[in-house]
Enzyme design. Sequence first.
Site, PDB file in Angstrom:
ATOM      1  N   HIS A   1       7.594 -15.740  -7.414  1.00 56.19           N
ATOM      2  CA  HIS A   1       6.303 -16.396  -7.135  1.00 56.19           C
ATOM      3  C   HIS A   1       6.434 -17.906  -7.324  1.00 56.19           C
ATOM      4  O   HIS A   1       5.960 -18.690  -6.494  1.00 56.19           O
ATOM      5  CB  HIS A   1       5.223 -15.917  -8.119  1.00 56.19           C
ATOM      6  CG  HIS A   1       4.734 -14.528  -7.901  1.00 56.19           C
ATOM      7  ND1 HIS A   1       4.683 -13.583  -8.899  1.00 56.19           N
ATOM      8  CD2 HIS A   1       4.240 -13.908  -6.789  1.00 56.19           C
ATOM      9  CE1 HIS A   1       4.178 -12.454  -8.422  1.00 56.19           C
ATOM     10  NE2 HIS A   1       3.907 -12.626  -7.148  1.00 56.19           N
TER      11      HIS A   1
ATOM     12  N   LYS B   1      -4.678  -2.808  -8.623  1.00 51.36           N
ATOM     13  CA  LYS B   1      -3.696  -2.538  -9.685  1.00 51.36           C
ATOM     14  C   LYS B   1      -4.368  -2.512 -11.048  1.00 51.36           C
ATOM     15  O   LYS B   1      -5.333  -3.236 -11.279  1.00 51.36           O
ATOM     16  CB  LYS B   1      -2.641  -3.646  -9.688  1.00 51.36           C
ATOM     17  CG  LYS B   1      -1.814  -3.665  -8.441  1.00 51.36           C
ATOM     18  CD  LYS B   1      -0.889  -4.855  -8.413  1.00 51.36           C
ATOM     19  CE  LYS B   1      -0.080  -4.859  -7.131  1.00 51.36           C
ATOM     20  NZ  LYS B   1       0.701  -6.074  -6.967  1.00 51.36           N
TER      21      LYS B   1
ATOM     22  N   ARG C   1       9.533 -10.657   0.915  1.00 50.85           N
ATOM     23  CA  ARG C   1      10.859 -10.295   0.374  1.00 50.85           C
ATOM     24  C   ARG C   1      11.609  -9.317   1.264  1.00 50.85           C
ATOM     25  O   ARG C   1      12.821  -9.289   1.257  1.00 50.85           O
ATOM     26  CB  ARG C   1      10.695  -9.641  -1.011  1.00 50.85           C
ATOM     27  CG  ARG C   1      10.205 -10.555  -2.095  1.00 50.85           C
ATOM     28  CD  ARG C   1       9.716  -9.771  -3.288  1.00 50.85           C
ATOM     29  NE  ARG C   1       8.591  -8.926  -2.918  1.00 50.85           N
ATOM     30  CZ  ARG C   1       8.049  -7.991  -3.671  1.00 50.85           C
ATOM     31  NH1 ARG C   1       8.542  -7.755  -4.862  1.00 50.85           N
ATOM     32  NH2 ARG C   1       7.021  -7.281  -3.251  1.00 50.85           N
TER      33      ARG C   1
ATOM     34  N   SER D   1       6.807  -7.894 -10.235  1.00 51.39           N
ATOM     35  CA  SER D   1       6.131  -7.916 -11.533  1.00 51.39           C
ATOM     36  C   SER D   1       6.423  -6.617 -12.281  1.00 51.39           C
ATOM     37  O   SER D   1       6.675  -6.627 -13.486  1.00 51.39           O
ATOM     38  CB  SER D   1       4.625  -8.069 -11.341  1.00 51.39           C
ATOM     39  OG  SER D   1       4.344  -9.244 -10.621  1.00 51.39           O
TER      40      SER D   1
END
Length: 161
Positions: A19, A43, A92, A130
């Site tokens: 990030h 989430k 990504r 993460s």
Amino acid sequence: MSTKIAICPGSFDPPTDGHINIIKRARKQFDKIIVAIAKNTSKNTIFTTEERIEMLREIFKKCKDIEVDSFDGLLVDYCRKIGCHTLVRGIRNMSDYEYEFQMALANKTLYPELEFIYLMTEGQYSHLSSSIIKELIMLGGTSAGMCHPIVEKKLKEKLKK
Ligand code: COA
């Protein structure tokens, strides 16, 4: 001359070096970057909004052109509220691409003036997420080269609790 502003939105639970790399690269193209933390995502976040703000402010404390903020509800409503028409996100792999494509189309329907800029990850961050960082620290590993030291410190504090 008008100020060129872009928003880098995310849940940042926690922020990764991937990030940070995207935000710092976006910085070169704009006068100001707003790192916008989504308060409520699908989430289950480990960090509160305040904790995520604190980490990102610490990470970017020397960058006067980077502002850290949070938002509730729809991203497009936040963009409208602050008068920003440009979003920057990182990609990504193909699954990011598919997810981003779907989100961009949905956001564009809601806010046609909004434009999206995607930066390809740099190789060393392509495997990062993460979740991987959370798992590594929770299981006693080290996350050097994956996240800022403040993130590792805060994750270890969570673990103690
Ligand atoms: N390098 C490394 N990791 C990266 C990365 C990069 N360049 N880009 C993304 N990631 C990882 C993150 O670590 C995270 O990992 P995780 O799945 O293990 O948690 C994951 O990819 C994505 O997280 P993040 O980049 O923080 O964003 P997000 O996809 O969780 O956030 C929002 C998406 C907040 C932009 C989106 O949910 C949103 O707009 N929410 C507001 C509500 C709304 O408007 N919804 C309608 C959308 S159409």
